[in-house]
Design a protein around this motif. Sequence first.
Motif, mmCIF file in Angstrom:
data_model
loop_
_atom_site.group_PDB
_atom_site.id
_atom_site.type_symbol
_atom_site.label_atom_id
_atom_site.label_comp_id
_atom_site.label_asym_id
_atom_site.label_seq_id
_atom_site.Cartn_x
_atom_site.Cartn_y
_atom_site.Cartn_z
ATOM 1 N N GLU A 29 0.847 -1.192 0.000
ATOM 2 C CA GLU A 29 0.000 0.000 0.000
ATOM 3 C C GLU A 29 0.885 1.246 0.000
ATOM 4 O O GLU A 29 1.935 1.270 0.646
ATOM 5 C CB GLU A 29 -0.891 0.012 1.252
ATOM 6 N N SER A 30 0.442 2.268 -0.697
ATOM 7 C CA SER A 30 1.167 3.536 -0.683
ATOM 8 C C SER A 30 1.415 3.976 0.752
ATOM 9 O O SER A 30 0.522 3.918 1.589
ATOM 10 C CB SER A 30 0.358 4.614 -1.405
ATOM 11 N N ALA A 31 2.630 4.411 1.026
ATOM 12 C CA ALA A 31 3.024 4.782 2.383
ATOM 13 C C ALA A 31 3.585 6.191 2.373
ATOM 14 O O ALA A 31 4.587 6.457 1.707
ATOM 15 C CB ALA A 31 4.053 3.788 2.927
ATOM 16 N N TYR A 32 2.950 7.078 3.117
ATOM 17 C CA TYR A 32 3.337 8.494 3.120
ATOM 18 C C TYR A 32 4.079 8.895 4.391
ATOM 19 O O TYR A 32 4.400 10.069 4.571
ATOM 20 C CB TYR A 32 2.090 9.365 2.944
ATOM 21 N N ALA A 226 0.506 7.736 11.701
ATOM 22 C CA ALA A 226 -0.295 8.479 10.728
ATOM 23 C C ALA A 226 0.102 8.091 9.312
ATOM 24 O O ALA A 226 1.270 7.868 9.014
ATOM 25 C CB ALA A 226 -0.104 9.982 10.945
ATOM 26 N N ASN A 227 -0.895 8.009 8.421
ATOM 27 C CA ASN A 227 -0.619 7.717 7.021
ATOM 28 C C ASN A 227 -1.738 8.320 6.173
ATOM 29 O O ASN A 227 -2.813 8.619 6.678
ATOM 30 C CB ASN A 227 -0.515 6.214 6.769
ATOM 31 N N GLY A 228 -1.468 8.518 4.917
ATOM 32 C CA GLY A 228 -2.451 9.113 4.026
ATOM 33 C C GLY A 228 -1.846 10.257 3.243
ATOM 34 O O GLY A 228 -0.973 10.974 3.721
ATOM 35 N N ARG A 229 -2.327 10.410 2.019
ATOM 36 C CA ARG A 229 -1.761 11.398 1.113
ATOM 37 C C ARG A 229 -1.898 12.823 1.646
ATOM 38 O O ARG A 229 -1.076 13.692 1.349
ATOM 39 C CB ARG A 229 -2.429 11.272 -0.260
#
Length: 262
Positions: A29-32, A226-229
């Motif tokens: 999964e994309s990781a920010y 915390a994660n998310g674009r």
Amino acid sequence: MCGRFILAQRIEKLGERFNVNITDDIVFESAYNIAPGDWTPVIASNAPEQIQFFRFGLTPFWAKKPMYLFNARSEGDRNKTNDPQFNGSKDIINKPAFRKPIRTQRCLVPADAFIEGTTNEGLKQPYVVYLKNKVRPFAFAGIWDQWEDKQENKTILSFSIITTTANKLLQKLPHHRSPVILNQSDELRWLNPDTPLSYITQMLRPFPADLMNAYPIDSKISHPGANGRELIDPAGPPLEPDDQFEVGNHIEKKGFGRRKIR
């Protein structure tokens, strides 16, 4: 230091960029907000033809318990004042935790950008640092080790990102260190255990500042979970002029990937 970074590429893109095999069982999964303790894709010297997942934060093979050494200073104990003009020996080759990995256990750590705070405020005043001209993913210079967790009866593969003196962009934040970002032409030599150590230490230099830029973001990135674009939405303009940058629409314009990449 470099304690947080971003990787939001499709796993297939990593396969193309680093010329490695992607097996059907890989899910990413994309990781920010990749932080110490997280598992993330690497290309390591023990299997340079494939993607593996290692834990961010190296534990030496001889350790009695997990150590999470997420950065390795290229100068070792030298340059304690972090003088950006330092040009002395790379004492990482003599540090107990790193002297074996730097010789034969190196890895590429794919990233789209990294998060850096200021020297005094840390991640209370964070920035996204990226390479210009949409150069991503790129590769940090990493070293890895294998540790046997006897209590859990499992093997842990973990890595550190090597740091060096701050280039002019990092100094402008200001911050006193910079992760080593490899030139693409050096990546195969970095992975090759037979590359002479003298060549390896020559790669441990700051990335050219004129090829990088940074912009401020909200301090909520400081929370490791915390994660998310939205974490990397700009909170202001970039440090240097950037014709491709648009505040409020930066993520779409720069293409940091999608949230789900498999």
